[in-house]
Design a protein around this motif. Sequence first.
Motif, PDB file in Angstrom:
ATOM      1  N   PRO A   1       1.035  -1.574  -0.081  1.00  0.00           N
ATOM      2  CA  PRO A   1       0.173  -0.076   0.268  1.00  0.00           C
ATOM      3  C   PRO A   1       1.272   1.145  -0.260  1.00  0.00           C
ATOM      4  O   PRO A   1       2.204   0.998   0.640  1.00  0.00           O
ATOM      5  CB  PRO A   1      -0.796  -0.264   1.598  1.00  0.00           C
ATOM      6  N   LYS A   2       0.633   2.199  -0.653  1.00  0.00           N
ATOM      7  CA  LYS A   2       1.287   3.180  -0.978  1.00  0.00           C
ATOM      8  C   LYS A   2       2.049   4.102   0.707  1.00  0.00           C
ATOM      9  O   LYS A   2       2.900   4.493   0.638  1.00  0.00           O
ATOM     10  CB  LYS A   2       0.379   4.553  -1.501  1.00  0.00           C
ATOM     11  N   GLU A   3       0.910   4.150   1.542  1.00  0.00           N
ATOM     12  CA  GLU A   3       1.348   4.227   3.116  1.00  0.00           C
ATOM     13  C   GLU A   3       2.493   3.899   3.796  1.00  0.00           C
ATOM     14  O   GLU A   3       3.506   4.303   4.689  1.00  0.00           O
ATOM     15  CB  GLU A   3      -0.039   4.328   3.840  1.00  0.00           C
ATOM     16  N   GLU A   4       2.580   2.431   3.442  1.00  0.00           N
ATOM     17  CA  GLU A   4       3.616   2.001   3.836  1.00  0.00           C
ATOM     18  C   GLU A   4       4.374   1.687   3.050  1.00  0.00           C
ATOM     19  O   GLU A   4       6.216   2.195   4.049  1.00  0.00           O
ATOM     20  CB  GLU A   4       3.223   0.279   3.783  1.00  0.00           C
ATOM     21  N   VAL A   5       5.147   1.983   1.906  1.00  0.00           N
ATOM     22  CA  VAL A   5       5.986   2.724   1.123  1.00  0.00           C
ATOM     23  C   VAL A   5       6.068   3.845   1.137  1.00  0.00           C
ATOM     24  O   VAL A   5       7.511   4.330   1.882  1.00  0.00           O
ATOM     25  CB  VAL A   5       6.009   2.333  -0.396  1.00  0.00           C
ATOM     26  N   LEU A   6       5.765   4.793   1.404  1.00  0.00           N
ATOM     27  CA  LEU A   6       6.194   5.984   2.130  1.00  0.00           C
ATOM     28  C   LEU A   6       6.693   6.087   3.410  1.00  0.00           C
ATOM     29  O   LEU A   6       7.855   6.554   3.943  1.00  0.00           O
ATOM     30  CB  LEU A   6       4.913   6.856   2.101  1.00  0.00           C
ATOM     31  N   ARG A   7       5.917   5.298   4.509  1.00  0.00           N
ATOM     32  CA  ARG A   7       6.628   5.031   5.465  1.00  0.00           C
ATOM     33  C   ARG A   7       8.017   3.992   5.449  1.00  0.00           C
ATOM     34  O   ARG A   7       9.285   4.976   6.302  1.00  0.00           O
ATOM     35  CB  ARG A   7       5.971   3.951   6.475  1.00  0.00           C
ATOM     36  N   ILE A   8       8.146   3.553   4.567  1.00  0.00           N
ATOM     37  CA  ILE A   8       9.882   3.041   4.516  1.00  0.00           C
ATOM     38  C   ILE A   8      11.140   4.033   3.869  1.00  0.00           C
ATOM     39  O   ILE A   8      11.988   4.152   4.248  1.00  0.00           O
ATOM     40  CB  ILE A   8       9.395   1.805   3.258  1.00  0.00           C
ATOM     41  N   LEU A   9       9.954   4.918   2.771  1.00  0.00           N
ATOM     42  CA  LEU A   9      11.194   5.846   2.461  1.00  0.00           C
ATOM     43  C   LEU A   9      11.293   7.370   3.281  1.00  0.00           C
ATOM     44  O   LEU A   9      12.577   8.023   3.098  1.00  0.00           O
ATOM     45  CB  LEU A   9      10.167   6.408   0.860  1.00  0.00           C
ATOM     46  N   SER A  10      10.408   7.050   4.587  1.00  0.00           N
ATOM     47  CA  SER A  10      10.353   8.226   4.848  1.00  0.00           C
ATOM     48  C   SER A  10      11.683   8.105   5.815  1.00  0.00           C
ATOM     49  O   SER A  10      12.887   9.513   6.578  1.00  0.00           O
ATOM     50  CB  SER A  10       9.864   8.219   6.206  1.00  0.00           C
TER      51      SER A  10
END
Length: 196
Positions: A13-22
Motif C-alpha cells: 500500500p502507498k502508506e507503507e511505502v511512504l513509511r519505508i521511504l521516510s
Amino acid sequence: MKEMEISVAFDNPKEEVLRILSKFNLVGEKELYDTYYVDPLRNNLKPESDLRLNETFRIRKNKDACFVTYKKQHFEGKLWTYSDEYETEIKDYKIMEHIISMLGLEPLIVVHNKRTIYKYKDYEIVFEEVENLGCLLEVEKLGTDENEAMGVKEELRDFIRSLNLKNVKELNIGKNQYLLSKKLGHNITVFNDTVY
C-alpha cells in the motif's frame, strides 16, 4: 546527461511505502504533466510495432516551471540500459506548445504524475502516483556514465531489494509507453524478468 534509473511496480500500500521511504531525506513533492509528441513526417519519434520509443520529445509542466526534453534510449537487445537526456527550462508553456504545433508535431500521450522525492547518498528516490497506472517507485543514480550502465543497474536493484517491498516487478519500458499500450489496447511486455 546520462539517465541511469530503474522503475518498479510493487504490491505494498502507498502508506507503507511512504513509511519505508521516510528514513531518507525528503526533497519535496511535484505534480507533473508530460506531453510526448510524434512527428508525422519522420519516424524517429514514432513508436515501433512493440510500442518501444527509441527517441522521445516532450514538454513538462508543473506549477513552478516548464521544460522541453529530448531523450535517446539505449538498449542491449530488448533491455533498456540508459538514456541520453537533453533538457532545458522554457519560460512560456503556451508559446512552446504553439511552436511545436507550428512545426507539425502532434501529441502522442500525456503522463500525469504526482511525485514524492527523496535523496539518499547519490540516489534520487521517487514515489510516483501515475494517473491510469497506479503507484511506482523510480530510483536513479546521479552522475554516472554509459560505461557503468549494467553495473549501476545491478546496484540500483540491490538498493530496491533492500527496501523489502512485496512482489516487485521492474519496468522495461517508460511510463509513456506503458500508458500508450493501455490506451491502444496493445498487449506488450511491460516488465522484464529480473527477480526481486
